[in-house]
Design an enzyme around this catalytic site. Sequence first.
Site, short mmCIF file in Angstrom:
data_model
loop_
_atom_site.label_atom_id
_atom_site.label_comp_id
_atom_site.label_asym_id
_atom_site.label_seq_id
_atom_site.Cartn_x
_atom_site.Cartn_y
_atom_site.Cartn_z
N ASP A 112 0.85 -1.19 0.00
CA ASP A 112 0.00 0.00 0.00
C ASP A 112 0.88 1.25 0.00
O ASP A 112 1.90 1.30 0.70
CB ASP A 112 -0.93 0.00 1.23
CG ASP A 112 -2.06 1.01 1.09
OD1 ASP A 112 -3.22 0.58 0.95
OD2 ASP A 112 -1.78 2.23 1.12
N ILE A 113 0.50 2.24 -0.79
CA ILE A 113 1.32 3.45 -0.93
C ILE A 113 1.32 4.30 0.35
O ILE A 113 2.27 5.05 0.59
CB ILE A 113 0.86 4.27 -2.16
CG1 ILE A 113 1.98 5.14 -2.70
CG2 ILE A 113 -0.39 5.09 -1.87
CD1 ILE A 113 1.71 5.68 -4.10
N ASN B 232 -12.90 -2.92 2.55
CA ASN B 232 -13.80 -1.78 2.62
C ASN B 232 -14.72 -1.84 1.40
O ASN B 232 -14.24 -2.03 0.27
CB ASN B 232 -13.01 -0.47 2.62
CG ASN B 232 -12.13 -0.33 3.86
OD1 ASN B 232 -12.51 -0.76 4.94
ND2 ASN B 232 -10.95 0.24 3.69
N GLY C 209 -16.09 2.91 3.43
CA GLY C 209 -14.84 3.67 3.32
C GLY C 209 -13.99 3.29 2.12
O GLY C 209 -12.79 3.60 2.09
N GLN C 210 -14.61 2.65 1.13
CA GLN C 210 -13.83 2.26 -0.07
C GLN C 210 -13.52 3.49 -0.91
O GLN C 210 -14.40 4.30 -1.22
CB GLN C 210 -14.66 1.26 -0.90
CG GLN C 210 -13.90 0.71 -2.10
CD GLN C 210 -14.69 -0.37 -2.84
OE1 GLN C 210 -15.84 -0.65 -2.52
NE2 GLN C 210 -14.06 -0.97 -3.83
N HIS D 156 -10.46 -5.14 -3.31
CA HIS D 156 -9.14 -5.39 -2.73
C HIS D 156 -9.26 -5.79 -1.28
O HIS D 156 -10.16 -5.33 -0.58
CB HIS D 156 -8.22 -4.17 -2.87
CG HIS D 156 -8.81 -2.88 -2.41
ND1 HIS D 156 -9.72 -2.17 -3.16
CD2 HIS D 156 -8.63 -2.16 -1.26
CE1 HIS D 156 -10.07 -1.06 -2.50
NE2 HIS D 156 -9.43 -1.05 -1.35
N LEU D 157 -8.34 -6.64 -0.85
CA LEU D 157 -8.19 -6.98 0.56
C LEU D 157 -6.97 -6.22 1.08
O LEU D 157 -5.91 -6.23 0.44
CB LEU D 157 -7.93 -8.48 0.75
CG LEU D 157 -9.04 -9.45 0.35
CD1 LEU D 157 -8.58 -10.88 0.60
CD2 LEU D 157 -10.33 -9.15 1.09
N HIS D 158 -7.14 -5.55 2.22
CA HIS D 158 -6.00 -5.00 2.94
C HIS D 158 -5.48 -6.08 3.88
O HIS D 158 -6.28 -6.72 4.58
CB HIS D 158 -6.41 -3.82 3.82
CG HIS D 158 -6.89 -2.61 3.09
ND1 HIS D 158 -6.11 -1.49 2.93
CD2 HIS D 158 -8.08 -2.33 2.52
CE1 HIS D 158 -6.80 -0.56 2.28
NE2 HIS D 158 -8.01 -1.04 2.02
P1 5GP Z 1 -9.73 1.63 0.20
O1 5GP Z 1 -9.81 2.93 0.95
O2 5GP Z 1 -10.40 1.71 -1.14
O3 5GP Z 1 -10.14 0.43 0.98
O4 5GP Z 1 -8.17 1.39 -0.03
C1 5GP Z 1 -7.47 1.90 -1.09
C2 5GP Z 1 -6.01 1.80 -0.71
O5 5GP Z 1 -5.24 1.98 -1.88
C3 5GP Z 1 -5.54 2.85 0.30
O6 5GP Z 1 -5.02 2.22 1.45
C4 5GP Z 1 -4.48 3.64 -0.47
O7 5GP Z 1 -3.39 4.02 0.34
C5 5GP Z 1 -4.07 2.68 -1.55
N1 5GP Z 1 -3.65 3.33 -2.77
C6 5GP Z 1 -4.27 4.35 -3.42
N2 5GP Z 1 -3.60 4.70 -4.53
C7 5GP Z 1 -2.52 3.86 -4.59
C8 5GP Z 1 -1.45 3.73 -5.52
O8 5GP Z 1 -1.35 4.43 -6.53
N3 5GP Z 1 -0.52 2.77 -5.27
C9 5GP Z 1 -0.61 1.94 -4.17
N4 5GP Z 1 0.35 1.04 -3.99
N5 5GP Z 1 -1.61 2.04 -3.27
C10 5GP Z 1 -2.56 2.98 -3.48
#
Ligand code: 5GP
Length: 112
Positions: free
Chosen positions: A29-30, A85, A91-92, A98-100
Amino acid sequence: MDCLFCKIAEGKIPSKPVFQDHRIYAFADIHPQAPVHFLIIPREHIASLHEADESHRELLGHMLGVAAEIARQKGLGNGYRVVANIGPDGGQTVDHLHLHVLGGRAMTWPPG
Ligand code: 5GP
Ligand code: ZN
Protein backbone atom coordinates in the site's frame (compact mmCIF):
# COMPACT_ATOMS: atom_id res chain seq x y z
CA MET A 1 -11.93 1.67 -18.31
CA ASP A 2 -10.03 4.12 -16.15
CA CYS A 3 -9.25 2.03 -13.08
CA LEU A 4 -6.16 2.64 -10.96
CA PHE A 5 -5.85 -0.93 -9.70
CA CYS A 6 -6.38 -2.44 -13.17
CA LYS A 7 -3.46 -0.28 -14.32
CA ILE A 8 -1.36 -1.41 -11.34
CA ALA A 9 -2.16 -5.08 -12.03
CA GLU A 10 -1.15 -4.59 -15.67
CA GLY A 11 2.11 -2.90 -14.65
CA LYS A 12 1.13 0.38 -16.31
CA ILE A 13 1.48 2.15 -12.96
CA PRO A 14 4.46 1.06 -10.84
CA SER A 15 3.97 -0.71 -7.51
CA LYS A 16 5.98 -2.88 -5.13
CA PRO A 17 4.92 -6.48 -5.77
CA VAL A 18 4.41 -8.89 -2.90
CA PHE A 19 2.89 -11.85 -4.77
CA GLN A 20 1.38 -12.56 -8.15
CA ASP A 21 -0.17 -15.33 -10.18
CA HIS A 22 -2.50 -15.45 -13.15
CA ARG A 23 -5.56 -14.56 -11.04
CA ILE A 24 -4.35 -12.08 -8.44
CA TYR A 25 -1.73 -9.44 -7.68
CA ALA A 26 -0.53 -8.30 -4.24
CA PHE A 27 1.45 -5.10 -3.69
CA ALA A 28 2.50 -2.70 -0.94
CA ASP A 29 0.00 0.00 0.00
CA ILE A 30 1.32 3.45 -0.93
CA HIS A 31 0.20 4.88 2.44
CA PRO A 32 0.90 2.07 4.90
CA GLN A 33 -1.21 2.09 8.07
CA ALA A 34 0.94 -0.55 9.81
CA PRO A 35 4.53 -1.86 9.51
CA VAL A 36 3.15 -4.47 7.10
CA HIS A 37 0.36 -3.24 4.80
CA PHE A 38 -0.30 -4.73 1.42
CA LEU A 39 -3.28 -5.10 -0.89
CA ILE A 40 -4.51 -8.18 -2.74
CA ILE A 41 -6.52 -7.58 -5.90
CA PRO A 42 -8.03 -9.82 -8.56
CA ARG A 43 -6.65 -9.22 -12.06
CA GLU A 44 -10.27 -9.21 -13.23
CA HIS A 45 -12.00 -5.90 -12.59
CA ILE A 46 -14.67 -6.37 -9.91
CA ALA A 47 -15.81 -3.07 -8.40
CA SER A 48 -16.19 -4.38 -4.85
CA LEU A 49 -17.21 -7.45 -2.88
CA HIS A 50 -20.78 -6.24 -3.39
CA GLU A 51 -20.45 -6.84 -7.13
CA ALA A 52 -18.84 -10.29 -6.76
CA ASP A 53 -21.10 -13.19 -7.72
CA GLU A 54 -21.11 -16.95 -7.46
CA SER A 55 -18.59 -17.27 -10.30
CA HIS A 56 -16.05 -15.41 -8.13
CA ARG A 57 -16.24 -17.67 -5.08
CA GLU A 58 -13.13 -19.67 -5.81
CA LEU A 59 -11.23 -16.46 -6.60
CA LEU A 60 -12.32 -14.91 -3.30
CA GLY A 61 -11.16 -18.00 -1.41
CA HIS A 62 -7.85 -17.87 -3.25
CA MET A 63 -7.37 -14.21 -2.24
CA LEU A 64 -7.94 -15.08 1.43
CA GLY A 65 -5.65 -18.11 1.25
CA VAL A 66 -2.88 -16.02 -0.32
CA ALA A 67 -3.38 -13.37 2.41
CA ALA A 68 -2.66 -16.04 5.03
CA GLU A 69 0.26 -17.48 3.07
CA ILE A 70 1.98 -14.10 2.68
CA ALA A 71 1.29 -13.27 6.35
CA ARG A 72 3.05 -16.51 7.33
CA GLN A 73 6.00 -15.67 5.05
CA LYS A 74 6.23 -12.21 6.62
CA GLY A 75 6.34 -13.65 10.13
CA LEU A 76 2.99 -12.29 11.30
CA GLY A 77 2.49 -15.23 13.65
CA ASN A 78 1.27 -12.94 16.44
CA GLY A 79 -1.74 -11.92 14.35
CA TYR A 80 -2.79 -9.49 11.70
CA ARG A 81 -5.92 -8.09 10.11
CA VAL A 82 -7.57 -8.67 6.74
CA VAL A 83 -10.01 -5.92 5.74
CA ALA A 84 -12.29 -5.26 2.78
CA ASN A 85 -13.80 -1.78 2.62
CA ILE A 86 -16.99 -1.88 0.55
CA GLY A 87 -18.80 1.11 -0.91
CA PRO A 88 -19.16 4.63 0.50
CA ASP A 89 -20.22 3.56 4.01
CA GLY A 90 -17.42 0.99 4.08
CA GLY A 91 -14.84 3.67 3.32
CA GLN A 92 -13.83 2.26 -0.07
CA THR A 93 -11.84 4.81 -2.08
CA VAL A 94 -10.66 2.69 -5.03
CA ASP A 95 -13.48 0.92 -6.88
CA HIS A 96 -11.62 -2.30 -7.65
CA LEU A 97 -12.09 -5.10 -5.11
CA HIS A 98 -9.14 -5.39 -2.73
CA LEU A 99 -8.19 -6.98 0.56
CA HIS A 100 -6.00 -5.00 2.94
CA VAL A 101 -3.57 -7.12 4.98
CA LEU A 102 -2.24 -5.19 7.99
CA GLY A 103 0.21 -6.41 10.60
CA GLY A 104 3.33 -5.79 12.64
CA ARG A 105 1.50 -3.92 15.40
CA ALA A 106 -1.48 -4.53 17.68
CA MET A 107 -4.74 -3.45 16.01
CA THR A 108 -7.57 -1.72 17.81
CA TRP A 109 -11.29 -2.47 17.76
CA PRO A 110 -13.84 -1.17 16.90
CA PRO A 111 -12.66 0.38 13.63
CA GLY A 112 -13.59 3.97 12.87
P1 5GP B 1 -9.73 1.63 0.20
O1 5GP B 1 -9.81 2.93 0.95
O2 5GP B 1 -10.40 1.71 -1.14
O3 5GP B 1 -10.14 0.43 0.98
O4 5GP B 1 -8.17 1.39 -0.03
C1 5GP B 1 -7.47 1.90 -1.09
C2 5GP B 1 -6.01 1.80 -0.71
O5 5GP B 1 -5.24 1.98 -1.88
C3 5GP B 1 -5.54 2.85 0.30
O6 5GP B 1 -5.02 2.22 1.45
C4 5GP B 1 -4.48 3.64 -0.47
O7 5GP B 1 -3.39 4.02 0.34
C5 5GP B 1 -4.07 2.68 -1.55
N1 5GP B 1 -3.65 3.33 -2.77
C6 5GP B 1 -4.27 4.35 -3.42
N2 5GP B 1 -3.60 4.70 -4.53
C7 5GP B 1 -2.52 3.86 -4.59
C8 5GP B 1 -1.45 3.73 -5.52
O8 5GP B 1 -1.35 4.43 -6.53
N3 5GP B 1 -0.52 2.77 -5.27
C9 5GP B 1 -0.61 1.94 -4.17
N4 5GP B 1 0.35 1.04 -3.99
N5 5GP B 1 -1.61 2.04 -3.27
C10 5GP B 1 -2.56 2.98 -3.48
ZN1 ZN C 1 -10.10 -2.30 -12.00
